[in-house]
Design a protein around this motif. Structure first.
Motif, short mmCIF file in Angstrom:
data_model
loop_
_atom_site.label_atom_id
_atom_site.label_comp_id
_atom_site.label_asym_id
_atom_site.label_seq_id
_atom_site.Cartn_x
_atom_site.Cartn_y
_atom_site.Cartn_z
N THR A 1 -5.10 3.34 6.08
CA THR A 1 -6.05 4.40 5.42
C THR A 1 -6.10 4.25 3.57
O THR A 1 -7.21 4.70 3.49
N THR A 2 -5.07 3.98 3.25
CA THR A 2 -6.05 4.24 1.75
C THR A 2 -5.73 2.74 0.55
O THR A 2 -5.65 1.72 0.33
N LYS A 3 -7.24 3.73 0.37
CA LYS A 3 -8.42 2.18 -0.44
C LYS A 3 -7.63 2.15 -2.07
O LYS A 3 -7.18 3.01 -2.58
N VAL A 4 -7.50 0.31 -2.28
CA VAL A 4 -6.62 0.64 -3.33
C VAL A 4 -7.47 -0.14 -4.41
O VAL A 4 -8.47 -0.55 -3.66
N SER A 5 -7.66 0.14 -5.74
CA SER A 5 -7.79 -0.45 -6.24
C SER A 5 -7.55 -0.07 -8.03
O SER A 5 -6.78 0.20 -7.92
N LEU B 1 0.38 2.81 -7.91
CA LEU B 1 2.10 2.39 -7.41
C LEU B 1 1.65 0.97 -7.52
O LEU B 1 0.99 0.14 -7.29
N SER B 2 3.12 0.60 -7.87
CA SER B 2 3.53 -1.02 -8.71
C SER B 2 3.78 -1.89 -6.93
O SER B 2 3.94 -1.51 -6.24
N LEU B 3 1.87 -2.45 -6.99
CA LEU B 3 1.68 -3.16 -5.55
C LEU B 3 1.95 -4.48 -6.14
O LEU B 3 1.18 -5.12 -6.94
N PRO B 4 2.25 -5.24 -5.23
CA PRO B 4 2.58 -7.26 -5.69
C PRO B 4 1.57 -7.42 -6.07
O PRO B 4 0.88 -8.45 -6.50
N GLU B 5 0.25 -6.94 -5.09
CA GLU B 5 -1.48 -7.54 -5.45
C GLU B 5 -2.29 -6.43 -4.78
O GLU B 5 -2.10 -4.89 -4.15
N ARG B 6 -3.94 -6.62 -4.81
CA ARG B 6 -5.00 -5.20 -4.63
C ARG B 6 -6.01 -6.62 -3.10
O ARG B 6 -5.69 -5.41 -2.77
N ALA B 7 -5.82 -7.70 -3.73
CA ALA B 7 -7.24 -7.65 -2.85
C ALA B 7 -6.52 -7.80 -1.26
O ALA B 7 -7.41 -7.76 -0.77
N ALA B 8 -5.94 -8.22 -0.90
CA ALA B 8 -5.28 -7.86 0.46
C ALA B 8 -5.02 -6.56 1.44
O ALA B 8 -5.36 -6.81 2.46
N PHE B 9 -4.38 -5.25 0.06
CA PHE B 9 -4.54 -4.57 0.76
C PHE B 9 -5.87 -3.51 0.97
O PHE B 9 -6.02 -3.73 1.61
N GLN B 10 -6.62 -4.31 -0.04
CA GLN B 10 -8.26 -3.81 0.35
C GLN B 10 -8.91 -4.18 1.97
O GLN B 10 -9.51 -3.58 2.15
N ALA B 11 -8.62 -5.57 1.32
CA ALA B 11 -8.96 -6.14 3.08
C ALA B 11 -8.22 -5.85 4.46
O ALA B 11 -9.02 -5.14 5.00
N ASN B 12 -7.35 -5.49 4.10
CA ASN B 12 -6.10 -4.31 5.04
C ASN B 12 -7.39 -3.15 5.65
O ASN B 12 -7.53 -2.93 6.55
N ALA B 13 -7.70 -2.37 4.46
CA ALA B 13 -8.27 -1.41 4.69
C ALA B 13 -9.41 -1.26 5.19
O ALA B 13 -9.76 -0.08 6.30
N LYS B 14 -10.24 -2.21 5.28
CA LYS B 14 -11.22 -2.23 5.76
C LYS B 14 -10.97 -2.99 7.07
O LYS B 14 -12.21 -2.84 7.56
N GLY C 1 -7.05 8.37 -1.08
CA GLY C 1 -7.56 7.96 0.77
C GLY C 1 -6.99 9.46 1.38
O GLY C 1 -5.51 10.33 0.41
N PRO C 2 -5.87 9.51 2.51
CA PRO C 2 -5.74 10.21 2.69
C PRO C 2 -3.98 10.68 2.71
O PRO C 2 -3.44 9.55 2.77
N GLY C 3 -3.53 11.70 2.10
CA GLY C 3 -1.74 11.66 2.16
C GLY C 3 -2.54 11.87 0.07
O GLY C 3 -1.71 12.57 -0.04
N ILE C 4 -3.13 11.46 -0.23
CA ILE C 4 -3.28 11.75 -2.03
C ILE C 4 -4.65 13.32 -2.60
O ILE C 4 -5.84 12.45 -1.72
#
Lengths: 186, 289
Positions: A182-186, A147-160, A138-141
């Motif tokens: 704005t960041t897309k997590v996968s 990055l060590s994220l606590p989970e992925r699904a919640a951040f994917q939903a947030n980006a949507k 995403g932007p900035g990358i």
């Protein structure tokens, strides 16, 4: 109020805050980047970085939500003395501090279609931060970052939700990292 | 140091601006409202850019200010001196040495690095303002992603002039969502908006801050059959011979004599120091300047 609350702020507020903000801005502009911040020593269980983010960004205009693990008298007194920020529930929060388990799913404002900036910035306290784990795009990358994220699904939903959504600042010890909406997590 | 707080503004104001900058970076191209302060300079002289610079500067920074590419104009010199005095920062005219660059209406020719920050002075942040005077309406248009009016404007350019005649403040779409005014930079600079440095935009009178994070997608609006073209004067710099830089045209005498020179003065003088000489130029050191 205990006298502990009076110590641990910025020794030289304009200079310390300028350095701290610069680091925070860089991690927000470049998701996945990890920086260290110095200059403040908040009472436990608040991490040093978490305390410095609050010192840098909060004042009487920004209601703060403290999740149960961070909602101690010492932390409240310290934030009140050094920033003057009022405390509130999740619905009114400009900033929220806590672990991911505590903050995830709470009814924070995500902004409105006309004012997407009127959303909460979550200060997520982590045990550790490292550049492994989830892949970020995403932007900035430039290409990808990790990055060590606590989970992925919640951040994917947030980006949507973009342009609505929550922005996250991760803190562990004296380290900060960030994940804007704005960041897309996968 | 002086008797001012570091970087002139009080801490609460800087915090408010800093929060707006973070929101701007999180929502690229969206104009974040902020409570712009009166600055010791008139509106139109870069009060927005100055407030953003004040919020990001640290004492370790090296600061550069350009006005239409030039380091030595009144506006650039006074803003540079302002922060020299109130923030005690080092200043430079060399693009490569600067960590924070405040600019009015240009992007430096030299490619910016990831550790640099570019701060733009913006007069009218709302790209739709001249098409729709109401803030209520333009805000609604942004929220609905209703940008048809902008394409109509570009289409009218084509129908009247045979080409898109907009040559500066050329509208861009950031990350496929918000249409943004890149400030009145020449459209020659638009392709450079995708860069490694952090770009921050401050509009003081209009009370808006917006941002473009590094490597964010910035697309100049166009049509399939009339693609965007980054244009410049079809000439080389008469002083340094550069063919890739944006040029200013100067009338140099009463007989209509003209001279094209780089608008980026640092780029031009660096090239001349390196020995490049343009058609009307003399090797550096031999001219009166």
């Amino acid at each position: 109020m205990q006298t502990d609350a009076l110590t641990g702020g910025f020794a030289d507020a304009p200079i310390d805050a300028a350095h701290a903000f610069r680091r925070i801005m860089q991690v927000m502009a470049q998701p996945g980047r990890i920086e260290t911040v110095t200059g403040g020593t908040p009472p436990a269980p608040l991490s040093q970085a978490g305390g410095i983010v609050l010192l840098t960004l909060c004042d009487p205009e920004t209601p703060v939500f403290l999740a149960p693990s961070r909602d101690t008298k010492a932390v409240r007194d310290w934030i009140t003395f050094h920033t003057g920020a009022p405390f509130c529930g999740p619905e009114e929060a400009s900033f929220a501090v806590g672990t991911w388990e505590e903050l995830n799913g709470l009814p924070f404002p995500i902004g409105t279609a006309e004012y997407p900036d009127r959303s909460t910035t979550l200060i997520v306290e982590c045990d550790r931060l490292s550049q492994d784990g989830a892949t970020l795009r995403g932007p900035g990358i430039k290409d990808t970052a990790t990055l060590s994220l606590p989970e992925r699904a919640a951040f994917q939903a947030n980006a949507k939700l973009f342009p609505l959504g929550l922005d996250h600042i991760f803190t562990a010890g004296d380290q900060v990292a960030a994940l804007p909406r704005t960041t897309k997590v996968s | 140091m002086s008797d001012y707080n570091f970087a002139y503004l009080d801490e609460q104001t800087k915090r408010m601006i800093r929060r707006a900058i973070l929101k701007g970076l999180a929502i690229p191209g969206y104009q974040v409202p902020f409570a712009s302060r009166e600055m010791p300079m008139p509106y139109g002289w870069g009060t927005g850019g100055v407030q953003v610079s004040a919020a990001v500067l640290t004492p370790d920074d090296t600061f550069k200010v350009i006005d239409q590419g030039a380091d030595d104009t009144t506006n650039a010199v006074s803003i540079r001196r302002f922060f020299e005095k109130t923030a005690g920062v080092a200043v430079t005219e060399a693009t490569a040495e600067a960590s924070v660059i405040q600019t009015r209406h240009r992007i430096p020719e030299e490619v910016l690095r990831a550790d640099q920050i570019l701060v733009y002075q913006v007069p009218i942040p709302e790209p739709l303002r001249f098409l729709e005077p109401s803030e209520v309406e333009t805000r609604k248009m942004h929220s609905l992603e209703e940008y048809g009016l902008m394409h109509v404007k570009l289409y009218e350019d084509i129908s009247q002039h045979g080409a898109i005649a907009t040559s500066y403040a050329y509208p861009v779409k950031v990350e496929g969502r918000y249409v943004m005014d890149p400030s009145p930079i020449p459209k020659f600079d638009n392709p450079k908006l995708e860069m490694a440095a952090i770009q921050l935009f401050g509009a003081g009178r209009e009370q808006r801050i917006y941002a473009v994070p590094p490597y964010a997608k910035v697309v100049s609006l166009d049509f399939e059959d009339f693609p965007f073209e980054a244009s410049k004067a079809d000439h080389a710099c008469d002083l340094c011979g550069a063919e890739d830089s944006y040029l200013d045209e100067l009338i140099v005498d009463d007989a209509g004599g003209r001279l094209f020179m780089c608008s980026d003065t640092d780029y031009c003088s660096t090239r001349r120091k390196a020995g490049h000489v343009g058609a009307q130029g003399v090797p550096l050191g031999e001219d009166a300047a």
